[in-house]
Design an enzyme around this catalytic site. Structure first.
Site, PDB file in Angstrom:
ATOM      1  N   LYS A  17       0.829  -1.217   0.000  1.00 15.78           N
ATOM      2  CA  LYS A  17       0.000   0.000   0.000  1.00 15.78           C
ATOM      3  C   LYS A  17       0.859   1.261   0.000  1.00 15.78           C
ATOM      4  O   LYS A  17       0.657   2.153  -0.808  1.00 15.78           O
ATOM      5  CB  LYS A  17      -0.878   0.060   1.259  1.00 15.78           C
ATOM      6  N   ARG A  93     -10.256   1.774   8.196  1.00 15.44           N
ATOM      7  CA  ARG A  93      -9.785   0.443   8.564  1.00 15.44           C
ATOM      8  C   ARG A  93     -10.900  -0.367   9.201  1.00 15.44           C
ATOM      9  O   ARG A  93     -10.719  -1.550   9.483  1.00 15.44           O
ATOM     10  CB  ARG A  93      -8.663   0.613   9.586  1.00 15.44           C
ATOM     11  N   ARG A 130      11.148  -6.071   5.788  1.00 24.69           N
ATOM     12  CA  ARG A 130      10.899  -4.648   5.504  1.00 24.69           C
ATOM     13  C   ARG A 130      11.719  -3.719   6.406  1.00 24.69           C
ATOM     14  O   ARG A 130      11.842  -3.950   7.608  1.00 24.69           O
ATOM     15  CB  ARG A 130       9.404  -4.360   5.724  1.00 24.69           C
ATOM     16  N   ARG A 173      -1.646  -7.854  13.753  1.00 24.65           N
ATOM     17  CA  ARG A 173      -2.163  -6.915  12.745  1.00 24.65           C
ATOM     18  C   ARG A 173      -2.868  -7.661  11.618  1.00 24.65           C
ATOM     19  O   ARG A 173      -3.912  -7.230  11.137  1.00 24.65           O
ATOM     20  CB  ARG A 173      -1.029  -6.041  12.202  1.00 24.65           C
TER      21      ARG A 173
HETATM   22  P1  ADP Z   1       0.137  -1.550   8.744  1.00 19.59           P
HETATM   23  O1  ADP Z   1      -0.921  -1.436   7.679  1.00 19.59           O
HETATM   24  O2  ADP Z   1       1.376  -2.224   8.236  1.00 19.59           O
HETATM   25  O3  ADP Z   1      -0.357  -2.111  10.035  1.00 19.59           O
HETATM   26  P2  ADP Z   1       0.141   1.350   9.169  1.00 19.59           P
HETATM   27  O4  ADP Z   1       1.373   2.161   9.028  1.00 19.59           O
HETATM   28  O5  ADP Z   1      -0.974   1.631   8.205  1.00 19.59           O
HETATM   29  O6  ADP Z   1       0.685  -0.124   9.058  1.00 19.59           O
HETATM   30  O7  ADP Z   1      -0.457   1.463  10.644  1.00 19.59           O
HETATM   31  C1  ADP Z   1       0.345   1.220  11.782  1.00 19.59           C
HETATM   32  C2  ADP Z   1      -0.521   1.226  13.045  1.00 19.59           C
HETATM   33  O8  ADP Z   1      -1.166   2.518  13.202  1.00 19.59           O
HETATM   34  C3  ADP Z   1      -1.678   0.236  13.070  1.00 19.59           C
HETATM   35  O9  ADP Z   1      -1.273  -1.067  13.482  1.00 19.59           O
HETATM   36  C4  ADP Z   1      -2.612   0.910  14.100  1.00 19.59           C
HETATM   37  O10 ADP Z   1      -2.142   0.743  15.417  1.00 19.59           O
HETATM   38  C5  ADP Z   1      -2.474   2.380  13.760  1.00 19.59           C
HETATM   39  N1  ADP Z   1      -3.476   2.826  12.762  1.00 19.59           N
HETATM   40  C6  ADP Z   1      -3.212   3.293  11.507  1.00 19.59           C
HETATM   41  N2  ADP Z   1      -4.347   3.612  10.859  1.00 19.59           N
HETATM   42  C7  ADP Z   1      -5.366   3.354  11.712  1.00 19.59           C
HETATM   43  C8  ADP Z   1      -6.794   3.446  11.622  1.00 19.59           C
HETATM   44  N3  ADP Z   1      -7.399   3.885  10.508  1.00 19.59           N
HETATM   45  N4  ADP Z   1      -7.533   3.056  12.697  1.00 19.59           N
HETATM   46  C9  ADP Z   1      -6.946   2.613  13.812  1.00 19.59           C
HETATM   47  N5  ADP Z   1      -5.606   2.471  13.970  1.00 19.59           N
HETATM   48  C10 ADP Z   1      -4.814   2.837  12.943  1.00 19.59           C
END
Ligand code: ADP
Length: 221
Positions: A17, A93, A130, A173
């Site tokens: 992504k 999400r 990564r 996750r």
């Molecule tokens: P990944 O998709 O690899 O988990 P991200 O960088 O998108 O990585 O997100 C890292 C962390 O940030 C998530 O595991 C969560 O804790 C938090 N996070 C990011 N976006 C959201 C969201 N839309 N709602 C809730 N938590 C979020």
């Protein structure tokens, strides 16, 4: 002159992504809004939000909807996101975030939701290797490191392994993705907004698949 685009990119952790969103944001000249990057910046800056988010993020848990919703609503008011569009990465999400996003955007609406599909075996391998730049978030891997000693080729920042790229947090996750985020695929399919794209291939090949899908949707709008 590019017409901009209102796009959400979905895909499990390691689906690519971030890599695709950076390129899409350049192509459409719209902001790349990545909630994970914004939250990590808040953690580093030790803001109130960052201190609140740190523990959940390290464990791979989600941040409460109201916190993330507020952060995104504020971000949409900057850099012409409401006029030109945006590439949303990591948000929504959950279905409840998706419902709120619709309300936040009114009277505008999304053009397309791209679901980057990659088998779990592939993402597990990608995540374990990564590495990311702590400043500009550029993504590298142990097999494709920066040219000089874990220093970012783009901005000179330090390239590290993310705190949540540990085995336990990755598994947590991915489980949460299946429980909370995968239902979004049906939510957007029912609204005829979904385009499922094969995320296996080089970054350039995947990018051209994604742009083709967006262009085809924009030409029908
Ligand atoms: P990944 O998709 O690899 O988990 P991200 O960088 O998108 O990585 O997100 C890292 C962390 O940030 C998530 O595991 C969560 O804790 C938090 N996070 C990011 N976006 C959201 C969201 N839309 N709602 C809730 N938590 C979020």
């Amino acid at each position: 002159m590019n017409k901009g685009a209102f796009v959400v990119v979905l895909g499990k952790q390691g689906a690519g992504k971030g890599t695709q969103c950076v390129r899409l944001s350049r192509f459409y000249a719209v902001p790349h809004i990545a909630t994970g990057d914004m939250l990590r910046a808040a953690v580093r800056a030790e803001t109130v939000l960052g201190l609140e988010a740190k523990k959940s993020m390290e464990k791979g848990e989600l941040i409460p909807d109201e916190v993330v919703n507020k952060m995104v609503a504020e971000r949409l008011d900057r850099d012409g996101a409401r006029e030109k569009g945006f590439i949303l990465d990591g948000y929504p999400r959950t279905v409840s975030q998706a419902v709120l996003l619709e309300e936040m955007l009114l009277p505008l609406s999304l053009n397309l939701v791209v679901d980057l599909e990659v088998p779990t075996g592939v993402v597990l391998r990608r995540l374990a290797s990564r590495r990311v730049c702590i400043d500009c978030q550029a993504v590298y891997s142990t097999s494709q490191p920066p040219k000089i000693n874990w220093t970012c080729d783009i901005c000179g920042g330090e390239v590290i392994q993310r705190d949540d790229d540990t085995e336990d947090a990755i598994i947590r996750r991915l489980t949460l993705y299946d429980e909370q985020t995968a239902p979004l695929v049906d939510f957007y399919r029912e609204k005829s907004l979904l385009s499922t794209i094969n995320g296996v291939g080089t970054a350039d090949v995947v990018l051209s698949r994604v742009i083709k899908a967006i262009e085809s949707k924009l030409s029908r709008n």
